[in-house]
Design a protein around this motif. Structure first.
Motif, PDB file in Angstrom:
ATOM      1  N   ALA A  83      -0.840  -6.485  -7.309  1.00 34.65           N
ATOM      2  CA  ALA A  83      -1.882  -6.621  -6.283  1.00 34.65           C
ATOM      3  C   ALA A  83      -3.039  -5.677  -6.556  1.00 34.65           C
ATOM      4  O   ALA A  83      -4.219  -6.044  -6.429  1.00 34.65           O
ATOM      5  N   LEU A  84      -2.728  -4.442  -6.939  1.00 34.46           N
ATOM      6  CA  LEU A  84      -3.778  -3.479  -7.264  1.00 34.46           C
ATOM      7  C   LEU A  84      -4.581  -3.929  -8.474  1.00 34.46           C
ATOM      8  O   LEU A  84      -5.814  -3.837  -8.498  1.00 34.46           O
ATOM      9  N   ALA A  85      -3.887  -4.445  -9.505  1.00 36.02           N
ATOM     10  CA  ALA A  85      -4.569  -4.921 -10.711  1.00 36.02           C
ATOM     11  C   ALA A  85      -5.489  -6.092 -10.385  1.00 36.02           C
ATOM     12  O   ALA A  85      -6.600  -6.188 -10.923  1.00 36.02           O
ATOM     13  N   LEU A  86      -5.052  -6.978  -9.507  1.00 34.78           N
ATOM     14  CA  LEU A  86      -5.869  -8.136  -9.138  1.00 34.78           C
ATOM     15  C   LEU A  86      -7.175  -7.707  -8.474  1.00 34.78           C
ATOM     16  O   LEU A  86      -8.254  -8.197  -8.812  1.00 34.78           O
ATOM     17  N   ILE A  87      -7.084  -6.794  -7.513  1.00 38.38           N
ATOM     18  CA  ILE A  87      -8.283  -6.361  -6.787  1.00 38.38           C
ATOM     19  C   ILE A  87      -9.241  -5.632  -7.719  1.00 38.38           C
ATOM     20  O   ILE A  87     -10.448  -5.904  -7.746  1.00 38.38           O
ATOM     21  N   ALA A  89      -4.500   6.724 -12.879  1.00 41.04           N
ATOM     22  CA  ALA A  89      -3.226   6.367 -12.251  1.00 41.04           C
ATOM     23  C   ALA A  89      -2.665   5.058 -12.776  1.00 41.04           C
ATOM     24  O   ALA A  89      -1.454   4.940 -13.019  1.00 41.04           O
ATOM     25  N   THR A  90      -3.536   4.051 -12.971  1.00 45.83           N
ATOM     26  CA  THR A  90      -3.030   2.761 -13.438  1.00 45.83           C
ATOM     27  C   THR A  90      -2.531   2.844 -14.875  1.00 45.83           C
ATOM     28  O   THR A  90      -1.511   2.241 -15.219  1.00 45.83           O
ATOM     29  N   TYR A  91      -3.220   3.618 -15.728  1.00 45.48           N
ATOM     30  CA  TYR A  91      -2.783   3.744 -17.117  1.00 45.48           C
ATOM     31  C   TYR A  91      -1.439   4.451 -17.221  1.00 45.48           C
ATOM     32  O   TYR A  91      -0.645   4.167 -18.127  1.00 45.48           O
ATOM     33  N   ILE A  92      -1.172   5.391 -16.310  1.00 46.65           N
ATOM     34  CA  ILE A  92       0.118   6.088 -16.330  1.00 46.65           C
ATOM     35  C   ILE A  92       1.243   5.096 -16.081  1.00 46.65           C
ATOM     36  O   ILE A  92       2.246   5.074 -16.799  1.00 46.65           O
ATOM     37  N   THR A  93       1.083   4.268 -15.057  1.00 44.53           N
ATOM     38  CA  THR A  93       2.116   3.285 -14.740  1.00 44.53           C
ATOM     39  C   THR A  93       2.197   2.198 -15.799  1.00 44.53           C
ATOM     40  O   THR A  93       3.278   1.686 -16.099  1.00 44.53           O
ATOM     41  N   GLY A  98      -7.341   5.887  -3.304  1.00 43.72           N
ATOM     42  CA  GLY A  98      -6.178   6.559  -2.749  1.00 43.72           C
ATOM     43  C   GLY A  98      -4.879   5.843  -3.031  1.00 43.72           C
ATOM     44  O   GLY A  98      -3.796   6.433  -2.932  1.00 43.72           O
ATOM     45  N   TYR A  99      -4.977   4.555  -3.393  1.00 46.60           N
ATOM     46  CA  TYR A  99      -3.787   3.755  -3.659  1.00 46.60           C
ATOM     47  C   TYR A  99      -2.968   4.329  -4.808  1.00 46.60           C
ATOM     48  O   TYR A  99      -1.779   4.061  -4.931  1.00 46.60           O
ATOM     49  N   GLY A 100      -3.610   5.162  -5.624  1.00 44.60           N
ATOM     50  CA  GLY A 100      -2.905   5.756  -6.756  1.00 44.60           C
ATOM     51  C   GLY A 100      -1.706   6.586  -6.356  1.00 44.60           C
ATOM     52  O   GLY A 100      -0.751   6.728  -7.127  1.00 44.60           O
ATOM     53  N   LEU A 101      -1.722   7.156  -5.150  1.00 44.43           N
ATOM     54  CA  LEU A 101      -0.588   7.984  -4.737  1.00 44.43           C
ATOM     55  C   LEU A 101       0.676   7.141  -4.616  1.00 44.43           C
ATOM     56  O   LEU A 101       1.793   7.646  -4.788  1.00 44.43           O
ATOM     57  N   PHE A 102       0.549   5.830  -4.303  1.00 46.84           N
ATOM     58  CA  PHE A 102       1.717   4.961  -4.231  1.00 46.84           C
ATOM     59  C   PHE A 102       2.311   4.739  -5.621  1.00 46.84           C
ATOM     60  O   PHE A 102       3.520   4.590  -5.773  1.00 46.84           O
ATOM     61  N   MET A 103       1.469   4.700  -6.633  1.00 48.91           N
ATOM     62  CA  MET A 103       1.942   4.535  -8.001  1.00 48.91           C
ATOM     63  C   MET A 103       2.476   5.840  -8.581  1.00 48.91           C
ATOM     64  O   MET A 103       3.289   5.825  -9.498  1.00 48.91           O
ATOM     65  N   ALA A 104       2.037   6.981  -8.055  1.00 49.26           N
ATOM     66  CA  ALA A 104       2.516   8.275  -8.549  1.00 49.26           C
ATOM     67  C   ALA A 104       4.012   8.416  -8.342  1.00 49.26           C
ATOM     68  O   ALA A 104       4.737   8.877  -9.231  1.00 49.26           O
ATOM     69  N   SER A 105       4.493   8.018  -7.173  1.00 51.33           N
ATOM     70  CA  SER A 105       5.926   8.106  -6.899  1.00 51.33           C
ATOM     71  C   SER A 105       6.728   7.188  -7.809  1.00 51.33           C
ATOM     72  O   SER A 105       7.839   7.517  -8.224  1.00 51.33           O
ATOM     73  N   VAL A 106       6.175   6.021  -8.121  1.00 51.69           N
ATOM     74  CA  VAL A 106       6.857   5.092  -9.027  1.00 51.69           C
ATOM     75  C   VAL A 106       7.030   5.724 -10.407  1.00 51.69           C
ATOM     76  O   VAL A 106       8.117   5.724 -10.988  1.00 51.69           O
TER      77      VAL A 106
END
Length: 581
Positions: free
Chosen positions: A146-150, A272-276, A417-425
């Motif tokens: 969903a994040l990638a789509l937006i 953040a996206t590149y880390i995940t 701010g959505y990156g914090l959700f991916m940080a935990s992942v």
């Protein structure tokens, strides 16, 4: 390589298949399904397809030099990263230090999170299965999709804005006087919609490719980006004599520490996206160390240098012209407003084209390919990476990114701010691989969604321990995150959110480790009982065309492929025991 004649024959055959697919419902369903993956007993595996399987050796084409090019071209275009840190109280060298520290942290996280993908040649969806469970992984994969789509739509609109600069510079008033037939309430004009369509069409032409087929494209992105960025920097500095003005007002005391943390967190959000995404990219690497060391060294340097150029260049222009511009397209438009002669117009057209090419590369590597990879797990019988790429490209119109850009400073903050959700992942994935399972992944069990999967079915398909750690990790900065969207929150909540990515990462990491220390998962208990060493499954097993075969072992303890699955053989004294895993 296909010749024109074979290409024509292939196109004719595809057209015939498409026409036949329209003859009946069953024919259409058969046409849209990807070729099924058959297990050893001949049964169709609903949890597997070509792109979910480990990358075969012939497709591992990225060398260390390809990775240097990729990370250099991705990092060197971060022109606007420093804009989040200026004007808040950091002077120029404090902002640069904050950027460098954030990218060192990001690159370190990328280094560790890519290890599983580069060792077992599997993407993020399969890594997520091994950590969060066969069913639980759907949430974490869908959240990233969903994040990638937006972001895909938003960055596609950035390409359109740059194309608008290019056409204005080339065609002049013949272009700017194109009549608008779209209502003003839509937030876009006819000419900008034309640019959006052309940018969309350029992305569409590359949607059929997988990462191993894009090495030349990233090469081209590097070649066109560096001259454009340096040229724009030289113009800004030469035009203003390098006078950045009083933009950076120093701040001292306790407030400075919070501002530095805010700057580091902003820089983390940029990566953040590149880390995940790391497993999705490094799975195509020839060797383990090539991708990991390249990004660890190249990324912090290139991002810091490019951000510094952007800070100094735009600050000097803003100071001289009395503007408040930070992104490239507004800066190029302002230059055209003041230099409307053939030479500058040619330079702006060339620069806008190069920046468009850069944003295409960022969008493809950071959003399109990850979305395509996620789709292979969400709908494995119908979607491959190319099909997922096409899906996100067509969906870009549906999210109307021009409305996002026009109306929503708040929504942009939400995306950041959505990156914090991916940080935990990412933190849970790293903790699981390095500290709890000793780098051991059981490939065959990544494609078994039944209760018989004793490694990754966990509790009804969910890793409960990971879910608890994830919820706790995102809950601490969440009130401050809500505050960025408008509601009033306390100063404490705001300061906690300023730690954002780092706080979520380390909270989930520590909580997950402690929970599993007291209450280990079944997979962790099995690995301990087997006595497996560091990445022993990777050393003992080869992965060829998605099929697990036995490797050579110098000891009498080893791994082999039995009819019922992978067999662990252990010898204790004169006794030899075997266990099917």
């Amino acid at each position: 390589m296909e010749t024109p004649s074979t290409w024509k024959e292939s196109a004719v055959e595809k057209w015939r298949n498409f026409r036949f697919a329209l003859t009946s419902k069953q024919a259409f369903l058969d046409w849209v399904q990807v070729p099924p993956f058959l297990d050893e007993d001949g049964k169709i595996n609903e949890w597997r397809n070509e792109d979910l399987s480990p990358t075969p050796p012939e497709k591992r084409t990225w060398s260390w030099f390809n990775w240097v090019v990729f990370y250099f071209s991705s990092g060197f275009g971060n022109w606007t990263l420093g804009s989040t840190m200026v004007g808040i109280g950091l002077n120029w060298w404090q902002a640069i230090i904050a950027i460098f520290l954030s990218q060192m942290i990001s690159s370190t996280a990328m280094y560790f999170n890519g290890r599983c993908g580069i060792t077992y040649h599997i993407g993020y969806p399969c890594v997520a299965r091994s950590v969060f469970g066969m069913w639980g992984s759907y949430y974490y994969v869908a959240a990233r999709a969903a994040l990638a789509l937006i972001w895909y739509g938003v960055q596609l609109y950035s390409c359109a804005a740059l194309l608008d600069n290019m056409f204005r510079a080339i065609f002049g008033h013949s272009y700017t006087q194109i009549p608008n037939h779209i209502p003003l309430s839509e937030g876009i004009t006819s000419r900008r919609m034309m640019c959006f369509f052309l940018a969309w069409l350029a992305h569409l032409c590359l949607a059929r490719l997988r990462p191993n087929q894009l090495t030349k494209f990233f090469w081209a992105k590097l070649i066109v980006l560096v001259p454009a960025m340096i040229g724009l920097f030289i113009f800004c500095i030469a035009n203003t004599n390098g006078n950045v003005g009083p933009l950076y007002s120093p701040v001292a005391g306790d407030k400075l520490g919070w501002l530095v943390m805010f700057g580091i967190n902003s820089g983390m959000g940029n990566s953040a996206t590149y880390i995940t995404n790391q497993p999705d990219m490094v799975r195509w690497s020839k060797k383990k160390n090539g991708a990991q060391w390249s990004q660890l060294i190249v990324n912090p340097i290139t991002v810091t240098v490019s951000s510094t150029l952007g800070i100094l260049a735009t600050a000097s222009i803003n100071n001289k012209w009395g503007l408040d511009l930070w992104n490239q397209w507004d800066l190029l438009s302002a230059i055209l407003d003041r230099y409307w002669s053939p030479g500058p117009r040619f330079a702006i057209a060339l620069c806008a084209f190069c920046w468009t090419f850069y944003f295409m590369g960022i969008n493809i590597g950071g959003n399109m390919l990850p979305f395509g990879s996620d789709c292979t797990m969400l709908f494995p019988r119908y979607l491959t990476i190319p099909r997922g790429n096409y899906l996100v490209t067509f969906a870009a119109f549906a999210i109307v990114p021009w409305k996002i850009e026009a109306s929503a400073a708040i929504f942009t903050k939400f995306l950041s701010g959505y990156g914090l959700f991916m940080a935990s992942v990412a933190s849970i994935m790293i903790c699981e691989y390095f500290f709890l399972t000793k780098g051991n992944v059981f490939i065959s069990h990544l494609y078994d969604g039944s209760k018989a999967n004793k490694h990754y079915y966990y509790h009804k398909g969910w890793n409960v321990q990971a879910t608890i750690a994830y919820v706790i990790g995102i809950s601490l900065p969440f009130p401050g995150f809500v505050g960025t969207l408008g509601p009033n929150v306390s100063a404490t909540a705001t300061h906690i959110f300023e730690f954002g990515w780092l706080l979520s990462f380390w909270t989930s990491f520590i909580v997950y480790y402690l929970i599993c220390w007291v209450w280990p998962t079944r997979n962790q208990r099995l690995i301990k009982e087997m006595g497996l060493g560091w990445e022993q499954m990777a050393e003992e097993l080869d992965v060829i065309d998605g099929t697990v075969i036995s490797g050579e072992s110098s000891s009498e303890n080893g791994v082999e492929l039995g009819k019922e699955g992978v067999v662990i053989q252990e010898k204790s004294g004169d006794q030899i025991s075997k266990e099917v895993i």
